[in-house]
Motif scaffolding. Structure first.
Motif, PDB file in Angstrom:
ATOM      1  N   ASP A   7       0.829  -1.209   0.000  1.00 19.63           N
ATOM      2  CA  ASP A   7       0.000   0.000   0.000  1.00 19.63           C
ATOM      3  C   ASP A   7       0.863   1.258   0.000  1.00 19.63           C
TER       4      ASP A   7
ATOM      5  N   ALA B 186       0.852   4.195  -2.846  1.00 18.74           N
ATOM      6  CA  ALA B 186       0.553   5.587  -2.499  1.00 18.74           C
ATOM      7  C   ALA B 186       1.662   6.544  -2.927  1.00 18.74           C
TER       8      ALA B 186
ATOM      9  N   TRP C 179      -1.404  14.446   1.923  1.00 21.60           N
ATOM     10  CA  TRP C 179      -2.555  14.169   2.790  1.00 21.60           C
ATOM     11  C   TRP C 179      -3.866  14.497   2.081  1.00 21.60           C
TER      12      TRP C 179
ATOM     13  N   SER D  35      -4.555  14.571  -0.976  1.00 19.44           N
ATOM     14  CA  SER D  35      -4.830  13.689  -2.110  1.00 19.44           C
ATOM     15  C   SER D  35      -5.246  12.283  -1.674  1.00 19.44           C
ATOM     16  N   LYS D  36      -5.033  11.953  -0.398  1.00 13.51           N
ATOM     17  CA  LYS D  36      -5.290  10.591   0.082  1.00 13.51           C
ATOM     18  C   LYS D  36      -6.448  10.479   1.068  1.00 13.51           C
ATOM     19  N   LYS D  37      -6.848  11.571   1.696  1.00 14.61           N
ATOM     20  CA  LYS D  37      -7.753  11.454   2.839  1.00 14.61           C
ATOM     21  C   LYS D  37      -9.131  10.904   2.485  1.00 14.61           C
TER      22      LYS D  37
ATOM     23  N   GLU E 153      -9.968   8.836   0.160  1.00 16.98           N
ATOM     24  CA  GLU E 153      -9.826   7.389  -0.055  1.00 16.98           C
ATOM     25  C   GLU E 153      -9.718   6.656   1.281  1.00 16.98           C
TER      26      GLU E 153
END
Length: 252
Positions: free
Chosen positions: A92, A96, A111, A113-115, A117
C-alpha cells in the motif's frame, strides 16, 4: 427452580455478550497491531531507527524510484530486527508513493490527495482526519502539538481504533522531535525547530498508514526522508562580531 433457571440463563447471555464484546475489541486492536510484534507506543523508536539506518547504509535518494527507497528502508529494518519486520507489508505504501518525486515532496498535498480514499475504505475516521486538517493549518512547535492532542482527546469520544492511532501519532511525534532536534544529527536539513515540516511529515505519514501495522513505521520514515531531502540545506546566519569595525563609505 424457575428462578435458578432464569439466573443460569442470564449468566449465559451475559457471558456470551462479554465474549463477543471482548472479541470485537481484540479484532479492532488487531487491525492495527497485526501480530502485536511491535507495541504501538514503540513505533516512534523504530521510526528513528529506520531513518538512522537509511542514512548510515544507503547512498541518498538521488536517481532512485520511490519503490527502491522503500525497499531499502524495509531491508535495513528487517536486517536489524528480523522478527519484527519480516512480515511487514509495504504494498500500500508503494502504491501511495508511486508518483511522488522524493526531492519534491509536500506532506500537506499528499494528505489532501489521500484522505477521502482513507475515509471511504474506513482506514481512517473523519474525526481523526479533521484533527489532521486543523493542525496542518497551524505553524506550531512540539509542545503546542502535544497540547493540541490532549485537547482533541478531551473534547472527543474516541473508539479503540482511534485511540490506538493516536498512540502511534504521539509516539512518532515525540521520537521524531528527538531525532530531528538532535545536535548530533548531521543529516538534518531542517532548522531543527520543533514542529518543523520534517517532524510533521513523520507523524502524518505514520498516521495515514497506521492501519497497516508496522508498515506505518516505514511510511513515517519515508515521508520524513522525502521532506528532509526536498529542503534546501539549512544555513545558520554568521554571528556579528562583538566589536565590528565602522566602515566609512567611500565618496566618489
Amino acid at each position: 427452580m424457575k428462578k435458578v433457571l432464569l439466573a443460569i440463563l442470564l449468566l449465559v447471555v451475559t457471558s456470551v455478550a462479554y465474549i463477543s464484546c471482548t472479541k470485537e475489541q481484540s479484532e479492532e486492536q488487531q487491525s492495527i497491531t497485526g501480530r502485536d510484534v511491535i507495541p504501538l507506543a514503540d513505533y516512534g523508536f523504530y521510526h528513528n531507527e529506520a531513518l538512522a539506518l537509511y542514512y548510515k547504509n544507503q547512498n541518498g535518494v538521488n536517481q532512485k524510484t520511490t519503490n527502491i527507497i522503500i525497499d531499502e528502508m524495509t531491508a535495513d529494518l528487517t536486517a536489524k530486527y528480523p522478527e519484527k519486520f519480516k512480515n511487514v507489508d509495504v504494498s500500500d505504501i508503494k502504491e501511495a508513493f508511486k508518483d511522488i518525486d522524493p526531492r519534491n515532496f509536500d506532506i500537506a498535498l499528499f494528505w489532501n490527495s489521500k484522505k477521502e480514499e482513507l475515509y471511504r475504505s474506513n482506514k481512517l475516521s473523519r474525526k481523526l482526519g479533521s484533527f489532521v486538517d486543523a493542525i496542518l493549518k497551524k505553524d506550531m512547535e512540539y509542545d503546542q502539538y502535544v497540547v493540541e492532542i490532549e485537547n482533541f482527546k478531551k473534547s472527543n469520544s474516541l473508539n479503540l481504533e482511534e485511540q490506538n492511532k493516536l498512540v502511534v501519532f504521539e509516539s512518532v511525534l515525540k521520537s521524531s522531535n528527538e531525532y530531528w532536534s538532535s545536535t548530533h544529527n548531521s543529516t538534518n536539513k531542517s532548522n531543527s525547530k520543533p514542529g518543523s515540516k520534517v517532524i510533521v511529515a513523520d507523524t502524518l505519514g505514520a498516521l495515514i498508514f497506521a492501519y497497516s501495522g508496522p508498515g506505518a513505521i516505514i511510511a513515517g520514515g519515508i515521508s520524513s526522508l522525502f521532506v528532509n531531502e526536498a529542503l534546501p540545506p539549512y544555513e545558520v546566519a554568521p554571528l556579528e562580531p562583538e566589536n565590528p569595525e565602522i566602515l566609512t563609505p567611500t565618496i566618489e
